[in-house]
Each structure stands twice: as structure tokens, then as C-alpha cells.
Design an enzyme around this catalytic site. Structure first.
Site, PDB file in Angstrom:
ATOM      1  N   ALA A 255       0.598  -1.060   0.172  1.00  0.00           N
ATOM      2  CA  ALA A 255       0.029   0.149   0.104  1.00  0.00           C
ATOM      3  C   ALA A 255       0.907   1.253   0.124  1.00  0.00           C
ATOM      4  O   ALA A 255       1.851   1.238   0.710  1.00  0.00           O
ATOM      5  CB  ALA A 255      -0.864  -0.057   1.218  1.00  0.00           C
ATOM      6  N   ASP A 256       0.308   2.209  -0.675  1.00  0.00           N
ATOM      7  CA  ASP A 256       1.130   3.636  -0.561  1.00  0.00           C
ATOM      8  C   ASP A 256       0.361   4.354   0.256  1.00  0.00           C
ATOM      9  O   ASP A 256       0.840   5.434   0.805  1.00  0.00           O
ATOM     10  CB  ASP A 256       0.957   4.076  -2.165  1.00  0.00           C
ATOM     11  CG  ASP A 256       2.234   3.451  -2.848  1.00  0.00           C
ATOM     12  OD1 ASP A 256       3.202   4.161  -3.073  1.00  0.00           O
ATOM     13  OD2 ASP A 256       2.070   2.229  -3.242  1.00  0.00           O
ATOM     14  N   ARG A 257      -1.065   4.200   0.517  1.00  0.00           N
ATOM     15  CA  ARG A 257      -1.663   5.021   1.513  1.00  0.00           C
ATOM     16  C   ARG A 257      -3.057   4.446   1.887  1.00  0.00           C
ATOM     17  O   ARG A 257      -3.534   3.863   0.905  1.00  0.00           O
ATOM     18  CB  ARG A 257      -1.945   6.241   0.984  1.00  0.00           C
ATOM     19  CG  ARG A 257      -2.545   7.449   1.987  1.00  0.00           C
ATOM     20  CD  ARG A 257      -2.816   8.594   1.424  1.00  0.00           C
ATOM     21  NE  ARG A 257      -1.796   9.506   0.795  1.00  0.00           N
ATOM     22  CZ  ARG A 257      -1.034  10.423   1.533  1.00  0.00           C
ATOM     23  NH1 ARG A 257      -1.748  11.227   2.554  1.00  0.00           N
ATOM     24  NH2 ARG A 257       0.060  11.082   1.088  1.00  0.00           N
ATOM     25  N   ALA A 265      -4.624   2.868  -1.719  1.00  0.00           N
ATOM     26  CA  ALA A 265      -4.227   3.150  -2.749  1.00  0.00           C
ATOM     27  C   ALA A 265      -3.034   2.396  -2.966  1.00  0.00           C
ATOM     28  O   ALA A 265      -2.221   2.417  -2.025  1.00  0.00           O
ATOM     29  CB  ALA A 265      -3.901   4.774  -2.787  1.00  0.00           C
TER      30      ALA A 265
END
EC number: 5.3.1.23
Length: 376
Positions: A255-257, A265
């Protein structure tokens, strides 16, 4: 930035740091070449992040912090007060955070470092004391990331063993690159696969090619082969067919966010995998450190999605090779998509696995309990 031809014992070490020196593995050249770039300061760090020399949300944050740490270590003469030192550092951090906007780890690291700087400036009598406090905090981030990744791997492997029926022969599908090359070491989603393999219960790992930058075929496949993990590379478009054939027990991505409600995201194509997994009744997990969770965002609709250069689609090798598409064609090239929380079975963190109460995640409560217990 200058090429470094020095030999490194671990070709999968994306970040090579000692105080005053930082080298980043140029991941654009993998798996055919192993080239390290010398990073001399924040400007080099910004370009290395923006140009995808280093990628992966945890690695981006650490590379940014350490690029400034190197610049600070090599300052020969700084004339100014402790407040001047704080202003210098904060300005550099504000610049670094603009390099990749989607990954929350970078902004989270900057916020934490600014807190350290503020506290040091309030009590220090000289600039060097502020710089020293920053250096120690940046170096702590490097050490803490490796420990967090190993914990994610252990929690993930344990959870899979207890929640999947045939847990002695697991086949796991992953996307993009979430291993040693995306972190300070070991990895998040790939760290779980490493732990499952270490337990002797991994039948096979499947990795997608992850177009257009091919992080799966270039990087994840490289790591899996390096670690002698049984693995198969598939085209992005083959994932649903693989699930339909009954060859996947779980899907695990990074995950990036992550928003407060669990919307996540991650690399473009993740949403498609989650939809396919849902249709085929395959559990879909996100593996990420708590630093990837952004409680200030109520849902994924608030996440800023970075768009990359059209060249990544128009040219081969993720934009680095020859033209392969017709001149004049329009391109839409988002780097990430958002997977809704209702498609996610659990979020694997260094403090445990966040599962749903009813049909929703209570991430805020999980973090509160996890962090309060560790402080007792």
C-alpha cells in the site's frame, strides 16, 4: 548523482547508508545491471525518487530522510542559530515531500522529523545540536523499517496459517514490488511471502509483471529468484484466469496510502485484482506498516493519485526504451488506483492484522490499542 561501481554484498539492498554517505540502487536498470547512484543531498534525493531510481512507499520515505542526512553530515560551515538550522531543515523537507505525492510514508516521515527538529531547536543553543537530533531520527527510521517489515511477515504468515483451509500448501499472488527493493529490507507483502516460505508452507508465489514500469517482472521476480522461492511470473491480464483455475489461495499486496476506512491506494492494477479475487472467493490482503495509514483521510476518495509520464506507455521498458505506440495517441497513465475497503479481507501491519467488525474496519481503534499497549 554519480554512478558507483563499488561491490555490495547484498544485491537486493536498495539503500546503502553510513553516516555521511548514501547510495541508492538504480532500480530502473534491474535485473540486468546492478548500479548504485551516489546521493549527495536533498536535491539528488528528490530526483532519485521522482525518476524512480528508488520506489516503494517505505523506501521513498527513508531515502528522502537519508538524502538530507547526508547533506547535513557534509555541511562544512553553517553559520546560524538553532532556529536557522531548523528553518534550513524544514525547507529541505518541504521540497522532498513534493517528489511523490501519493505515498503517505513520505509525508508522515517529514511530519515526524519536523517534530524532532522543533523540539531540538526549542532547547538547543547551537545549530549543530539541531542537526545531530535530525541525523539520529533519520537513522532510526532506517532501523525501524526493517524491524517493522519482519513483524509484518510473521503476523501475516501466522494469520494465513490459521485462516486458510489448506494452509500447508499456500499459493499466493502478489502485485508490483513490495520486497527489499521497496523498503529498507525484507518487505511488506513480499515479506509475508518470505515468512510463509520460511515456515515451509508456500507451494508457489505468483507475481504480476505490473505494467507499465514492470516492477513485478523486473524487481519482484528478481527477488524471488534470488531467495530461491518457488515462483511464477504472469502477465497482468492473466491474473483472473489464474484465480479461475483454482491456483491462488490468497492475494497479498502492499500500500502507498490507506485511508481511515481501509480504502487503499496501491499500484495501478490492484483494484482489478481485488475485484477478481472477490468474484472467485479468494481473500485479498493489504500488507503495510502503520506509517502507510492516513487517519486524516476518511476514505479513498480523498487520496491524490499521481499521474506518470505518457512515455511509460508510448515507449518500451516503461518509457526508457524505443517507441512502440502510434505517435499522436492520447495516454492516461495513473500510477495508482484505490481499492475499496469492502474488497479487502484484512490489513497486515507490524502490530497485527486489522480485521473487520461486521463489514467495516475500525483502524483508528486498532492503532489506539496497539500503540497504547506498547507504551505500557
Amino acid at each position: 548523482m554519480a554512478d558507483s561501481n563499488s561491490k555490495h554484498q547484498d544485491s537486493l539492498q536498495s539503500i546503502c547508508y553510513k553516516r555521511g554517505s548514501l547510495q541508492l540502487l538504480d532500480q530502473r536498470k534491474l535485473p540486468l545491471e546492478t548500479v548504485y547512484l551516489e546521493i549527495k543531498g536533498a536535491d539528488d534525493g528528490w530526483h532519485a525518487i521522482r525518476d524512480m531510481v528508488v520506489r516503494g512507499a517505505p523506501a521513498i520515505a527513508i531515502a528522502a530522510a537519508l538524502s538530507l542526512a547526508v547533506e547535513v553530515s557534509n555541511l562544512e560551515d553553517f553559520i546560524g542559530t538553532s532556529d536557522d538550522a531548523a528553518s534550513f531543515l524544514n525547507s529541505k523537507l518541504d521540497y522532498l515531500v513534493t517528489s511523490r505525492p501519493t505515498a503517505v510514508n513520505l509525508s508522515d516521515a517529514v511530519t515526524k522529523l519536523k517534530g524532532v527538529i522543533s523540539n531540538a531547536a526549542a532547547t538547543a543553543f547551537e545549530a549543530m545540536s539541531v542537526f545531530q537530533a535530525f541525523l539520529e531520527a533519520a537513522e532510526d527510521m532506517l532501523r525501524e523499517d526493517v524491524a517493522a517489515n519482519r513483524a509484518i511477515g510473521l503476523y501475516g504468515a501466522s494469520f494465513l496459517q490459521s485462516h486458510i483451509k489448506d494452509s500447508k500448501n499456500l499459493s499466493i499472488l502478489t502485485h508490483c514490488n513490495t520486497g527489499s527493493l521497496a523498503t529498507a529490507g525484507y518487505g511488506t507483502a513480499l515479506g509475508v511471502i518470505r515468512s510463509v516460505h520460511a515456515e515451509g508452507i508456500l507451494l508457489r508465489a505468483y507475481c504480476t509483471e505490473t505494467r507499465p514500469f514492470n516492477q513485478g517482472s523486473r524487481l519482484t521476480a528478481f527477488e524471488l529468484v534470488h531467495d530461491n522461492i518457488p515462483a511464477t511470473l504472469i502477465a497482468d491480464s492473466a491474473a483472473a484466469a489464474l484465480m479461475q483455475a483454482g491456483r491462488v489461495d490468497a492475494v497479498i499486496v502492499g500500500a502507498d496510502r490507506v485511508a481511515a476506512n481501509g480504502d487503499t491506494a496501491n499500484k495501478i492494477g490492484t483494484y482489478s485484482l481485488a475485484l477478481s479475487a472477490k468474484h472467485h472467493h479468494i481473500p485479498f490482503f493489504v500488507a503495510a506498516p502503520l506509517t502507510s495509514i492516513d487517519l486524516t483521510l476518511s476514505s479513498g476518495q480523498e487520496i491524490v493519485i499521481e499521474e506518470r509520464s505518457p512515455k511509460e506507455l508510448l515507449n518500451s521498458r516503461g518509457g526508457l526504451g524505443e517507441q512502440v505506440a502510434a505517435s499522436g495517441i492520447c495516454v492516461w497513465n495513473p500510477a495508482f488506483d484505490v481499492t475499496p475497503a469492502d474488497l479487502i479481507a484484512g490489513i497486515i501491519t507490524e502490530k497485527g492484522v486489522i480485521t473487520k467488525t461486521g463489514d467495516v474496519f475500525d483502524i483508528k481503534d486498532f492503532i489506539h490499542n496497539a500503540t497504547s499497549h506498547c507504551c505500557k
